[in-house]
Design a protein around this motif. Sequence first.
Motif, PDB file in Angstrom:
ATOM      1  N   ARG A 134      39.471  35.138  41.184  1.00 56.11           N
ATOM      2  CA  ARG A 134      38.405  35.233  42.191  1.00 56.11           C
ATOM      3  C   ARG A 134      38.547  34.166  43.272  1.00 56.11           C
ATOM      4  O   ARG A 134      38.137  34.370  44.418  1.00 56.11           O
ATOM      5  CB  ARG A 134      37.043  35.108  41.500  1.00 56.11           C
ATOM      6  CG  ARG A 134      35.886  35.567  42.365  1.00 56.11           C
ATOM      7  CD  ARG A 134      34.646  35.811  41.550  1.00 56.11           C
ATOM      8  NE  ARG A 134      34.274  34.641  40.777  1.00 56.11           N
ATOM      9  CZ  ARG A 134      33.702  33.543  41.299  1.00 56.11           C
ATOM     10  NH1 ARG A 134      33.458  33.494  42.589  1.00 56.11           N
ATOM     11  NH2 ARG A 134      33.392  32.526  40.533  1.00 56.11           N
ATOM     12  N   VAL A 137      39.500  23.611  38.452  1.00 56.50           N
ATOM     13  CA  VAL A 137      39.387  24.527  37.313  1.00 56.50           C
ATOM     14  C   VAL A 137      40.028  23.888  36.081  1.00 56.50           C
ATOM     15  O   VAL A 137      39.480  23.945  34.975  1.00 56.50           O
ATOM     16  CB  VAL A 137      40.037  25.886  37.633  1.00 56.50           C
ATOM     17  CG1 VAL A 137      40.040  26.786  36.399  1.00 56.50           C
ATOM     18  CG2 VAL A 137      39.303  26.571  38.784  1.00 56.50           C
ATOM     19  N   ARG A 142      37.459  34.703  31.184  1.00 63.34           N
ATOM     20  CA  ARG A 142      36.682  33.958  32.191  1.00 63.34           C
ATOM     21  C   ARG A 142      37.574  32.994  32.971  1.00 63.34           C
ATOM     22  O   ARG A 142      37.435  32.859  34.191  1.00 63.34           O
ATOM     23  CB  ARG A 142      35.542  33.196  31.510  1.00 63.34           C
ATOM     24  CG  ARG A 142      34.413  34.074  31.003  1.00 63.34           C
ATOM     25  CD  ARG A 142      33.349  33.253  30.310  1.00 63.34           C
ATOM     26  NE  ARG A 142      32.659  32.346  31.232  1.00 63.34           N
ATOM     27  CZ  ARG A 142      31.755  31.445  30.839  1.00 63.34           C
ATOM     28  NH1 ARG A 142      31.473  31.304  29.542  1.00 63.34           N
ATOM     29  NH2 ARG A 142      31.161  30.669  31.725  1.00 63.34           N
ATOM     30  N   GLU A 196      32.220  29.087  38.695  1.00 65.55           N
ATOM     31  CA  GLU A 196      32.029  30.527  38.520  1.00 65.55           C
ATOM     32  C   GLU A 196      30.931  31.062  39.430  1.00 65.55           C
ATOM     33  O   GLU A 196      31.016  32.187  39.931  1.00 65.55           O
ATOM     34  CB  GLU A 196      31.654  30.844  37.070  1.00 65.55           C
ATOM     35  CG  GLU A 196      32.810  31.006  36.116  1.00 65.55           C
ATOM     36  CD  GLU A 196      32.339  31.485  34.761  1.00 65.55           C
ATOM     37  OE1 GLU A 196      32.988  32.385  34.197  1.00 65.55           O
ATOM     38  OE2 GLU A 196      31.318  30.981  34.253  1.00 65.55           O
ATOM     39  N   PHE A 210      32.739  24.215  35.078  1.00 67.54           N
ATOM     40  CA  PHE A 210      33.325  25.558  35.093  1.00 67.54           C
ATOM     41  C   PHE A 210      32.276  26.588  35.529  1.00 67.54           C
ATOM     42  O   PHE A 210      32.545  27.454  36.383  1.00 67.54           O
ATOM     43  CB  PHE A 210      33.877  25.911  33.716  1.00 67.54           C
ATOM     44  CG  PHE A 210      34.675  27.186  33.696  1.00 67.54           C
ATOM     45  CD1 PHE A 210      36.053  27.163  33.874  1.00 67.54           C
ATOM     46  CD2 PHE A 210      34.054  28.411  33.513  1.00 67.54           C
ATOM     47  CE1 PHE A 210      36.788  28.341  33.886  1.00 67.54           C
ATOM     48  CE2 PHE A 210      34.777  29.589  33.509  1.00 67.54           C
ATOM     49  CZ  PHE A 210      36.146  29.556  33.694  1.00 67.54           C
ATOM     50  N   GLU A 211      31.092  26.489  34.956  1.00 65.24           N
ATOM     51  CA  GLU A 211      30.034  27.434  35.302  1.00 65.24           C
ATOM     52  C   GLU A 211      29.604  27.280  36.759  1.00 65.24           C
ATOM     53  O   GLU A 211      29.266  28.271  37.421  1.00 65.24           O
ATOM     54  CB  GLU A 211      28.849  27.232  34.355  1.00 65.24           C
ATOM     55  CG  GLU A 211      29.179  27.653  32.920  1.00 65.24           C
ATOM     56  CD  GLU A 211      28.132  27.228  31.903  1.00 65.24           C
ATOM     57  OE1 GLU A 211      27.219  26.450  32.277  1.00 65.24           O
ATOM     58  OE2 GLU A 211      28.226  27.663  30.740  1.00 65.24           O
ATOM     59  N   LEU A 252      38.236  33.553  36.919  1.00 67.75           N
ATOM     60  CA  LEU A 252      37.859  32.568  37.932  1.00 67.75           C
ATOM     61  C   LEU A 252      39.027  32.261  38.847  1.00 67.75           C
ATOM     62  O   LEU A 252      38.872  32.208  40.081  1.00 67.75           O
ATOM     63  CB  LEU A 252      37.350  31.296  37.253  1.00 67.75           C
ATOM     64  CG  LEU A 252      37.021  30.119  38.187  1.00 67.75           C
ATOM     65  CD1 LEU A 252      36.001  30.516  39.245  1.00 67.75           C
ATOM     66  CD2 LEU A 252      36.525  28.912  37.383  1.00 67.75           C
TER      67      LEU A 252
END
Length: 339
Positions: free
Chosen positions: A283, A172, A276, A187, A183-184, A280
């Motif tokens: 999560r 990350v 975001r 995610e 990053f996406e 992340l």
Amino acid sequence: MNTPSPCRTSPDPQIGAAAELLPRLLPAGRVVVVSDAAIDRLHPSLVAPYEKILIGQGETIKTLRTVEQIHRRLIELGADRRTFVLGVGGGIVTDVTGFAAATYMRGVPFGFVSTTLLGQIDASVGGKNGVNVGGYKNMAGTFTQPRFVVCDPALLATLPPREFRAGLAEAVKAAVIGDRALFERLEAASFEALRSDGALLAEVIGAAIRVKTRIVSRDEREAGERRLLNLGHTLAHAIEKCSQAMNHGEAVAVGLRLMTEASVRLGLLPSEEAARIVGLLERLGFVLTPPVPLARLLREVGKDKKSEGTSLHAVLPLGIGRCEVRTVEKTQFAAWFPK
């Protein structure tokens, strides 16, 4: 001459099966492996063909005393400047091995097989080798590049979930520093998918490594741009100094959250981007509350090795995939965080 140059360009890490890569990468001649008992037990085929030096585990063995023990054992084995030292293990093993090899007989060639996600993404890459002194992280060390780094995603199957998660903090961090697409990708993936999907994991490891090697190739000795890689680490190192409750990756996740929120307060990072980043980390399963009061961490920050007199270099996110380094007074840094 076999002594490695301290300024040699960082090699591109090799991602693939260690058993297939090592025969190609190891030089002809004598090889001595430095590892720990857990690796010796879990991956015996990696270390069995070579003479071994086994060290302990955990941050408490990352010391000058351990380096001296490795030097003494190399002397006992009759190792000379043509001996190749191979570090097989996580970030502690590779840090200690690199420092020991870089200082034995003023430097012998070495390489790494990294067996943890934290090590593959960060610790074994970039040429920093060091040990802790008095509890302070990496206060003694060198900038000396390994001849090669092998990152075998299959070796990560034996990692406990907590250690695997620790490595994701560095992924990350790399994404926030310089790779929005990474990053996406993180995610869009679950912790379970990252743990079980070998192709996805290799993709994440490769992308995170590319962020680091791109920066290191331009600033090997941390005179400027390489400081970006310290995002979250100044506070993370303070956490590790003050408490044993978190491992390195967990502490980095907390440091990343704190610096992200500071950047929002300074008007540098949009709040939706910050949400975001923090979302992340949550999560992925990180606890983002420091295990000790923030005021205590800020007192420790002043003793970090990256401090220069009354100032320090702070890394602030400007957006996902973009950060900047600011040199600030320590009192100013402390004022970024609410009491």
